[in-house]
Every structure is written in C-alpha cells, then in structure tokens.
Scaffold this motif. Structure first.
Motif, mmCIF file in Angstrom:
data_model
loop_
_atom_site.group_PDB
_atom_site.id
_atom_site.type_symbol
_atom_site.label_atom_id
_atom_site.label_comp_id
_atom_site.label_asym_id
_atom_site.label_seq_id
_atom_site.Cartn_x
_atom_site.Cartn_y
_atom_site.Cartn_z
ATOM 1 N N GLY A 127 25.535 -1.289 -32.809
ATOM 2 C CA GLY A 127 26.843 -0.726 -32.554
ATOM 3 C C GLY A 127 26.851 0.298 -31.436
ATOM 4 O O GLY A 127 27.877 0.569 -30.854
ATOM 5 N N LEU A 128 25.712 0.860 -31.134
ATOM 6 C CA LEU A 128 25.685 1.942 -30.163
ATOM 7 C C LEU A 128 25.214 1.483 -28.791
ATOM 8 O O LEU A 128 25.161 2.255 -27.856
ATOM 9 N N GLN A 129 24.835 0.216 -28.694
ATOM 10 C CA GLN A 129 24.282 -0.257 -27.432
ATOM 11 C C GLN A 129 25.367 -0.789 -26.521
ATOM 12 O O GLN A 129 26.307 -1.426 -26.968
ATOM 13 N N ALA A 130 25.166 -0.570 -25.243
ATOM 14 C CA ALA A 130 26.080 -1.141 -24.276
ATOM 15 C C ALA A 130 25.976 -2.663 -24.335
ATOM 16 O O ALA A 130 24.924 -3.219 -24.598
ATOM 17 N N LEU A 131 27.101 -3.322 -24.119
ATOM 18 C CA LEU A 131 27.119 -4.773 -24.159
ATOM 19 C C LEU A 131 27.787 -5.333 -22.910
ATOM 20 O O LEU A 131 28.740 -4.762 -22.392
ATOM 21 N N ILE A 132 27.280 -6.454 -22.454
ATOM 22 C CA ILE A 132 27.903 -7.183 -21.358
ATOM 23 C C ILE A 132 28.876 -8.209 -21.920
ATOM 24 O O ILE A 132 29.953 -8.429 -21.402
ATOM 25 N N ILE B 32 35.919 -11.587 -20.321
ATOM 26 C CA ILE B 32 35.502 -10.206 -20.141
ATOM 27 C C ILE B 32 34.174 -10.115 -19.377
ATOM 28 O O ILE B 32 34.083 -9.443 -18.353
ATOM 29 N N GLY C 188 30.291 -7.889 -11.144
ATOM 30 C CA GLY C 188 29.961 -6.552 -10.686
ATOM 31 C C GLY C 188 28.468 -6.409 -10.442
ATOM 32 O O GLY C 188 28.025 -5.858 -9.438
ATOM 33 N N ARG C 189 27.689 -6.967 -11.357
ATOM 34 C CA ARG C 189 26.233 -6.863 -11.203
ATOM 35 C C ARG C 189 25.706 -7.722 -10.054
ATOM 36 O O ARG C 189 24.640 -7.449 -9.520
ATOM 37 N N PRO D 134 23.003 -5.290 -21.440
ATOM 38 C CA PRO D 134 22.648 -5.220 -20.017
ATOM 39 C C PRO D 134 21.194 -5.595 -19.762
ATOM 40 O O PRO D 134 20.879 -6.310 -18.819
ATOM 41 N N TYR E 152 33.687 -10.534 -15.345
ATOM 42 C CA TYR E 152 33.895 -9.412 -14.420
ATOM 43 C C TYR E 152 32.651 -8.527 -14.361
ATOM 44 O O TYR E 152 32.203 -8.118 -13.290
ATOM 45 N N ARG E 153 32.096 -8.242 -15.517
ATOM 46 C CA ARG E 153 30.916 -7.373 -15.536
ATOM 47 C C ARG E 153 29.743 -8.032 -14.815
ATOM 48 O O ARG E 153 28.984 -7.372 -14.105
#
Ligand code: FAD
Lengths: 422, 546
Positions: B410-415, B456, B463-464, B423, B459-460
């Motif tokens: 739940g606390l981790q960034a997600l792509i 979603i 960006g990368r 990521p 786009y991410r």
C-alpha cells in the motif's frame, strides 16, 4: 417524496439545471445517481475548442464558433439550447462560481490556449484563475516543474512536446523537478495527497522556495501539476504564486484530477448549503408514465425503491459514465423508459478501429424534441414533462470538438427553463 | 564478410526459440536469437497459458499427452516462478461429455495422468464457480497456469547471462550460403530498415507458424498450417483452478485463471496467413456462452478484451485437420531431408513442451557441430542465479498473497495500479535495447493488462521514455498512442458494460484532458503499429548500444 422539479445527474449539466431552478425560486431536488468518473477527468469548461473533428486550428472565439455551428447544424444540441441558452447558462455559472468562492475566468468571446500534461496546446473557455497564466497566446517562456517520484505529471514530456509546437524558440520551454518535503519518491502518493499538503502553509512555503531556487532566472512562468489545494484553491494559489515569485499556472494531471474534484465537490456542497435537497447514490431505474406525462420516477437507494413525484423532470446524465445508459451486449437502454436507444449486432459496431477517431457509441443517447423532451423514433415525446440535458442527448460527441462543458451548461440551462414552463 | 559472427543463429523469439537459445548457451555454444517482433509476441504470448497436464490430449494423441506429463513435472522444478499450481477440473455438462468419460479415464491411466473423480457436491464446495450444468467432475492436480511471457524472458535472460545475444524487431530476410551449406543470415531491422548479416555455422528455424516462410527462403518446404484461435480475457480469475470440458477438444472449452485475470479459450479456424487473425463476434460470443456452461460468473464477469493467436500445426501429411492434427512437434534435419547443411527446423508443439522441443533440435545441431556437452535444461533451474525471477517481475497480483519480500504494498509507488507494477519493475527494461515499444514493457511487467487497459500507466511509461530512455516528446507520445491503440483493438470486441464505461475514462483523459487526438494530427513520427505490436521507438543512442 414530492418535489416541484426533480433533476437527475451528477455532472455539470445537472448542477447548472439545479442552480437555474433554484435561482428562479423553484423547489428542486437533485438526485445524484453515483459518483461520475468525469469527476476525475474534468478540469476546464470547454465550450468549443475545434469547429470540426479534423481541424487542428483552435476556435478563437467560442461564441462565434457556436453561432456558426448552430447555423450549419440546426439539429445540434447547441441549436436546441440556443445561443441564448449558452450565454445565460454561462453567466449563471460564472456568478455561481464566484458566490461559491471560486476564482474563475470566463468569457465566451475568447478561448485560452493552455498546455496539457503532454504539452499539447488545448483551447478552453472557462478556466480557474490558477490555470490562466499558462495561456499560450502570451509569449513569455515557460518552465514546467514536476516533483521527484510523482508520475502523474511529467514535465520533461510536456516541455519536449510544447517546445516543438509552440514556436517561441528552443529555450522558451524547459523542465525542472524538485523534491517535495515529506514525500519519499519511492512511496505511493496521489494528486489528492499532494493537494492536501499544499493547504499547509509551511509545506507550501518550502516548496515555493525550492522551486524559486531551482529556476533561478527571472521572466519565466511556472507550470506545475494541478495540486494546489483540495478544497479552497483561491488562497492556496495566490499565496503560493506570490511565494514562488513568478506567474504560476496549474496543469491538470492524470486522474484523479484535483481540478475536477474541487469544482464538483464545492458546487455540490454549495447548492446543498443554499437549501436544495439532494438524494445520494440513488440510480434511477424506472419512470411511470401515463397520459403522456411522467408521474413518478423510481430510485434504487440502499436496496430500497424510492418513488419521486414531481411536476417536471430534468434528466441531466452524462453518457454511460454515471449510468445514463445501460450498455448491454447488444442494446443500449435508458434507465427511465427502457427504450433501446441503439441496437448492435456486434459490439464492435459501437467503436471505430482507432481510439483516436470519433466513436459511434459516444453519440448514442436520447433523441429529443426541439424542447429537449426525450422522443420516440417518430419524434413524439415519451413524456411531455421530461427534459434531457448534457451527454445523454443523442447525435453529438463532445470529445473531438472539446465542447463537453459548454454543451452541459447550455442544455442544462435550457432544460431547466423548459421544466419550469411545463 | 558478415557483419558479425556467432556459432548458431536461432530464428524466432517464442517459447521454442527462447528454449533453444538457453539450451545452446548451456552447452557452451555461442548463439544469437533474432526475432522480428518482440519476445513472445508471436503465438507464445497469445496462448492461454495453460500448463497442460496432458488431459486434453490423452484420448486423441497419447504421445503428446505423455510429453505434457513429463514436461509439466520438469517445469515445476526448473521454472517454479512461472508456474502456478492451480490444479484443474475436467467437467461434463452434456450426454456426449458423459460418453467421452470412459475414454478419458483410460487415456489418463495410459499417459500416467493423475485423475480423480469427485462427487459434484464435493467439487462445488471446493470450487463454487462450477455451474449448475456440471454433471460430473474429475480433478486433475497437474493442470496449471504457465506464464508465457515470464517463461520466455526467463529463458532468454538465463541465456544472455551465459553470453547469448538477442535482437528483437529483427527479421530474417535471407540466408548466406556456401554451396549447400548455410553460413549465415541476412536480417533487417523492422524500425530502421537497416540490413545486417550474421555469419554462423548453423541456423535453427524456430518460427512456429512462420516456419514455412523462413524455409522457403532456402527453397525448402516446411508445411505448417496456420490455425487461428480466439480468446477472451475476464477481469478476475473466476475460478481457483483451470476448468476443461471433458470431451473431444472443441471450441470454448477452457478456462484458465491466469494471475489476476481469467482466460477463456478457444476456437479453431484455418487462416490464409499467420498474421491475418480477425476476431469475429461469433467467436467471442460463443466462447462466453460455452464458458458459462462450465462456470458461473463467466457471463456476468467483466470482459476486458479479446485476442487471437495462431497455432503452428505441423502438417504430417495426414488428412487430419485443425484440432485433429497432432499437437506433437517435429524436428526437421534439412541436411538429411533436403541436402542443406547447417539448417534445422523445429515446429509444432506447445508452450508446455518447449523445453523438450528445444532439447531435441539442439541435440541434432550440437551433434553436427561436434559438441558433446549433454543437455542440462531439465535439471538446472531458470533462476539459477540469486533471485533472478524476482528481479524480472514480482507477482503480488497472484492469488493476493503478500509479496515474498514482505513489502508493504500500500505504501509503494506504482506505475500500474491495476496490475500492481512498481517503478523498479519497469525501470530495468528502459535500459534494455531489446525493448522498443511500450507493448514490450507490458509483456515483461504486465503493466497495462488490467481493467483500465493502460489508460493510466501509458502516460507514466511515456514519461519514463523521456526521462529514462532519453527520447523526445513526439516519439514518446507516439509510443503512448500506439500502446493505447493496441489495447483498444482488443477492447473493442467486448465493448459493453463496465468496459464501455472504462473507455469513456480513457477518452476523457487522453482526448479531452490531454488533447492527444490533436497532438497526433501534428508532427508526430508515423505509427508503426501493426496487429498486436505498438509502434517502436528508437534513438541513435540506443541503436548504437546494439
Ligand atoms: C489460441 C492458442 C492457444 C494456445 N494455448 C496453449 C496453452 O494454453 N498451453 C500451451 O502449452 N500451448 C498453447 N498453445 C500452443 C503454443 O502457444 C504454441 O505451440 C507455442 O507458443 C509455439 O511457440 P513457438 O516459439 O514455436 O512459436 P511463436 O511463439 O510463434 O514464435 C515464433 C516467432 O518467430 C518469429 N518470426 C517469424 N518469422 C521470422 C523471421 N523471418 N525472422 C525473425 N523472426 C521471425 C515470430 O515473430 C514469432 O515470435 C496455444 C496456441 C494457440 C494458437
């Protein structure tokens, strides 16, 4: 439950219709079928961005553009609402925004050209003050500023695209990133988390000073993701811009779009505060019609069936997003009259092969009379006291022309007028 | 002089070619794999991902069934992380099915497939999804799910660590020859058009349904019949275990819970060419109807997309057609058969039996090269280096179990929120020159495979491409658009209910909020999107790394 006029919907058309009724001193009830996903993808109110689906030339004067559209297409919903509907609806909305504590700019006489999160210029008519400094009709250089670890706005992508299409020279657009205090890049955080933090003065000051330091030079404007406050943007924006020391503009991000949340949440609360009754999370599933009039509609709320009895009804639903249409495998059916609004042998018929072309499904909806009553194939009203507004009107697709907001305002206003006269 | 040289060139980056590459590298033979698309972009990535217990073949094709049994057991050892041991049900819903049962039971016994009849009530307790039409149930513990992307990438990465090379989006367009000996291949880069030659001592043709085309470049014939199969993806697993109809294999008789989704399959129709794979509504519709006979929830589940693959059925010359044709594979020694030395083809088979296929053809080629090192692919695990598989892809979506390292998700960034892709899961692939479209990232990470179908994460990821790959905005934007467009092609076939509503979010974000449709009308590089393949990106910098 009894009411004078019942409005069903959760988008801009429903809000404008309700406000129109309320301002006219009528007793309206607003029935909110559920959270619309438009919420998360809304930002500006676009009246007419492009005059047709293939042109890349933005409409400069939306009002004149709509007038031309009405002249060319007398059955277009804009023609049914009338230019007057658009004007009056817009005036009403602008006043309402002010009364609700928003600072927005609105003028049907011109479109702004604002960079999107991919760096594409986009024509918009009514916009929050916090976006206006991005107007590409101005020449001053732009710095897009992103945040490390925040993937929903990529300044490098926006800068690279804009520097090619905007023709103010290579050095007129650049991208920077700063690290946010208290947000670890490896952690999960959304636009909403950021927007909440920006309401905190200390946080905001620290971010502003980091941006100022990162940018260094004078004479630029700074585009940052639209996360400047979740609820009360006005104060957050103006104090933040002052602290950054450059003109600042917000750019709508990937969903959840804080701009959409701010707009809809505030307007919805404001209309409740002004005494309008709202019924929550209650999708409609039946209209009872006799002698050509709708007598009652039935809502499903918390598993119960709740009848609403009104003199007139405004159905201001947005396509299928908030349940205006039920899209079965073969038929798209409306929830009130259970009319099959479209039938398809194959679901593929609803779409174009390309996502980027106009989609047949998007223009499916209620056929309407010139008074916006839903009608049958022969053009006879299904119920004389029901009026349709917004995306659920058949025959147009606001996506390609960037006109969703304006159509919602114009038809919402006009449907409310018709409901009062019914 | 060829531009580069190697020992063996492997043509085809499906499960077969990947298996061959690894086998060669483990025998110490230098090898280069060339694939005209991405790894697993052919039939392999378009299978159900059923790890066959052999139950489907035990009546009609005992030899194939036995291979499945044996290979299934090997894969559970060597490729643990690509296999999910779901077990499977074979269910009867009609009189005809019931009549098939005795033959099925007998076939299982002959092939050595564990098969247990369980009372329907008991089966329903274990698997509530079984429909009310189900009359009898067999439990086949060795059916499972095999992740084809993960499997191919796992084999290739294992080979790369042993020095093997991979070139994606590189098509073999001709051969170099010395008299009747193949001495290399001519290749063409799909994106740049650049021609290169690779000199070698032998070429292995592992191009599945395309094997005939490649062989024809040398004027030899390999008869492969392209047979299309259509599949439908549902947004959740529907059942705990795989479900098969207990009958003569037919249309719409498989349900595979695959990671976070379920796959319904399949159909069978001859096609004129392996790349002509139209998806017909009748096929999609039929599959959902047939699936619903076996499991509740199939008809009400959210269908996310449909896709098609093409079977490389090797024509043994028999009259048999379609499913009647053998699933067995063939190793063709073109030196013995056609007098062309240094060339072998491997065709037919299944993902499940890829390793065995690779072993057989590598045995032949190694013998010809005078290499005596035996095959060890049945013993050495794919993840023979520490945590290789974890680096390749974490799989939190699977069964909802917590991730192995105990990360707090739940606390981790997600792509990609749909498939819980982080990521760090995507980051390494931006550095890999073999990755040239966002679809390639999807195949390696599952990003974009969930309900929102990349609305979603596209786009991410775009960006990368700018920040990590150093691409310019227009190229990254084109890659994003092509990714969305490729997903859209599958979504269109199941365009109702939730997936239709979802599409409005996609257009709301990309067309209304971003104005992507206008951006595409400007000066973007042209799309290279083909069926199932997003447009490629390329920069001088990346090209020079290859
Ligand atoms: C609908 C369907 C469902 C299936 N389900 C299952 C299942 O559940 N379980 C199972 O075990 N098996 C299944 N199979 C069978 C299995 O998918 C195939 O047998 C297997 O994937 C074949 O792998 P391959 O490597 O031989 O072929 P492919 O994966 O097709 O690889 C061949 C590659 O060669 C490349 N290529 C072609 N020409 C050239 C050239 N000139 N130069 C360079 N490269 C070239 C192609 O791009 C392709 O990627 C299924 C098959 C189908 C059609």
């Amino acid at each position: 439950m009894k009411a004078d006029i019942a409005v069903v919907g959760s988008g801009l058309a429903a809000l404008v219709a309700t406000r129109t009724l309320h301002q006219a001193g009528r007793n309206a009830v607003l029935i909110w079928p559920g959270l619309s996903s438009l919420y998360f993808t809304y930002a500006t109110i676009d009246v007419l961005g492009y005059s047709d689906l293939t042109t890349t030339r933005p409409v400069e004067q939306p009002e004149a553009g709509v007038a031309q559209l009405i002249a060319d297409h007398p059955d277009h919903p804009y023609a049914l609402a009338g230019l007057e509907g658009l004007r009056s609806g817009t005036t009403l909305l602008i006043e309402w925004l002010r009364a609700a504590g928003f600072a927005w700019q609105g003028d049907l006489g011109r479109n702004l050209l604002l960079p999107t999160a991919i760096g594409t210029p986009k024509p918009s008519c009514l916009v929050p003050d916090s976006m206006a400094a991005g107007d590409l009709r101005r020449d001053d250089p732009i710095v897009f500023c992103g945040f490390h670890g925040y993937e929903d706005f990529v300044p490098e992508l926006a800068a690279s695209n804009l520097s090619r299409s905007w023709g103010r020279g290579e050095h007129s657009v650049r991208a920077v990133r700063i690290t946010l205090p208290s947000f670890e890049p490896g952690n999960l955080f959304t636009s909403i988390d950021l927007a909440r933090s920006f309401e905190d003065t200390t946080f905001r000051r620290e971010v502003a000073s980091r941006i100022r330091r990162e940018i260094g030079v004078d004479g630029v404007r700074v585009g940052i993701p639209a996360v400047l406050g979740l609820t009360h943007d006005t104060d957050v924006y103006s104090s933040f811009a002052a602290e950054v020391g450059h003109p600042v503009f917000e750019i709508p991000t990937l969903p959840p779009s804080v701009l959409g949340l701010r707009l809809f949440d505030r307007l919805r609360k404001h209309i409740q505060e002004s005494g309008v009754e709202m019924i929550w999370a209650a999708p409609a599933h039946e209209a009872e019609v006799s002698d050509g009039q709708c007598r009652r509609i039935f809502l499903k709320s918390a598993g119960r069936e709740q009848p609403i009895e009104a003199r007139a009804y405004v159905l201001a639903l947005e396509d299928t997003v908030d349940g205006a249409l039920r899209a079965g495998v073969h038929s798209m059916v409306d929830p009130f009259f259970h009319e099959a609004l479209a039938h398809h042998e194959m679901p593929t018929e609803r779409t174009d092969e390309s996502l980027f072309k106009p989609q047949p499904y998007a223009s499916i909806g209620y056929r309407v009379t010139r008074r916006l009553q839903p009608s049958d194939d022969a053009g006879r009203p299904l119920a004389g006291n029901v009026f349709v507004a917004g995306g659920a009107i058949a025959g147009y697709d606001p996506v390609g022309t960037k006109s969703r907001g304006g159509l919602a305002i114009a038809t919402g206003y006009r449907a409310a007028q018709e409901a009062m006269a019914a | 002089m060829p531009d580069t040289t190697t020992g063996v060139v492997v043509i085809g980056g499906g499960s077969t070619g990947a298996g061959v590459l690894r086998d060669l590298s483990m025998r110490g033979i230098d090898a280069v794999l060339v694939e005209k698309g991405d790894l697993a972009s052919g039939t392999t990535g378009r299978s159900h991902g059923l790890l066959h217990s052999g139950g489907r073949y035990c009546v009609n094709d005992l030899a194939a069934a036995i291979e499945c049994v044996e290979e299934g057991r090997i894969l559970r050892r060597i490729a643990k992380t690509t296999v999910e041991d779901t077990g499977g049900y074979f269910v009867s819903v009609s009189e005809e099915d019931l009549a098939w049962e005795p033959r099925f039971v007998e076939g299982c016994a002959k092939a050595g497939i564990t098969c247990e009849r369980i009372p329907v009530e008991e089966a329903r307790r274990r698997e509530p999804a079984l429909s009310r039409h189900v009359r009898t149930v067999f439990w086949i513990p060795e059916d499972g799910h095999l992740d084809p992307f993960y499997l191919v990438v796992g084999n290739v990465e294992s080979a790369r660590r042993r020095g093997a090379q991979v070139r994606t989006y590189t098509e073999v367009t001709g051969f170099l020859k010395n008299d009747n000996r193949v001495s290399g291949v001519v290749t063409r880069d799909i994106f740049t058009g650049e021609e290169t030659t690779i000199g070698c001592q032998a070429v292995i043709n592992a191009t599945g349904a395309w094997a005939g085309f490649v062989a024809r470049l040398l004027d030899v014939e390999v008869k492969v019949v392209p047979v299309k199969g259509v599949m439908v993806v549902l947004s959740h697993r529907v059942a705990h275990a795989t479900i098969n109809r207990c009958h003569k294999p037919g249309d719409g008789d498989i349900i595979v819970p695959a990671l976070s989704v379920a796959i319904l399959g399949t159909t069978s129709a001859k096609v004129p060419h392996p790349e002509v794979l139209p998806i017909e509504w009748d096929e999609v519709h039929h599959m959902i109807e047939e699936g619903a006979l076996m499991a509740d929830g199939v008809s009400t589940a959210r269908a996310m997309r449909a896709y098609a693959g093409v079977r490389p059925l090797y024509d043994l010359g028999a009259e048999a057609e379609g499913r009647e044709m053998s699933r067995n594979f063939a190793v063709i020694d073109h030196e013995a058969r056609d007098g062309i030395a240094g060339f072998a083809s491997i065709v037919g088979g299944k993902v499940t039996t890829y390793r065995l296929m690779a072993e057989r053809v590598t045995d032949l080629v190694a013998r010809r090269l005078g290499v005596r090192t035996p095959c060890t692919t049945a013993e050495v695990a794919l993840n023979d280096r520490e945590d290789e598989m974890d680096q390749l892809r974490h799989r939190p979506a699977q069964l909802g179990v917590p991730k192995p390292h105990g990360d707090e998700l739940g606390l981790q960034a997600l792509i990609c929120e749909c498939e819980l892709v982080r990521p760090q899961d995507v980051a390494p692939w931006f550095k890999d020159p073999a990755v040239r479209t966002l679809e390639d990232i999807r195949r390696r990470t599952r990003s974009g495979m969930g309900p929102c179908q990349s609305a979603i994460c596209s786009y991410r990821l775009a960006g990368r491409l700018v920040t990590e790959r150093g691409l310019d905005g227009p190229t990254a934007t084109r890659a994003m658009a092509d990714f969305l467009e490729t997903r859209w092609r599958g979504v269109r076939h199941v365009f109702w209910g939730s997936q239709l509503r979802q599409a409005q979010v996609t257009t709301g974000v990309h067309l209304e909020l971003f104005n992507l449709d206008r951006q595409l009308m400007h000066d973007l590089p042209p799309s290279l999107a083909g069926e199932g393949r997003g447009g490629g990106f390329e920069t001088a910098e990346v090209a020079s790394q290859r």
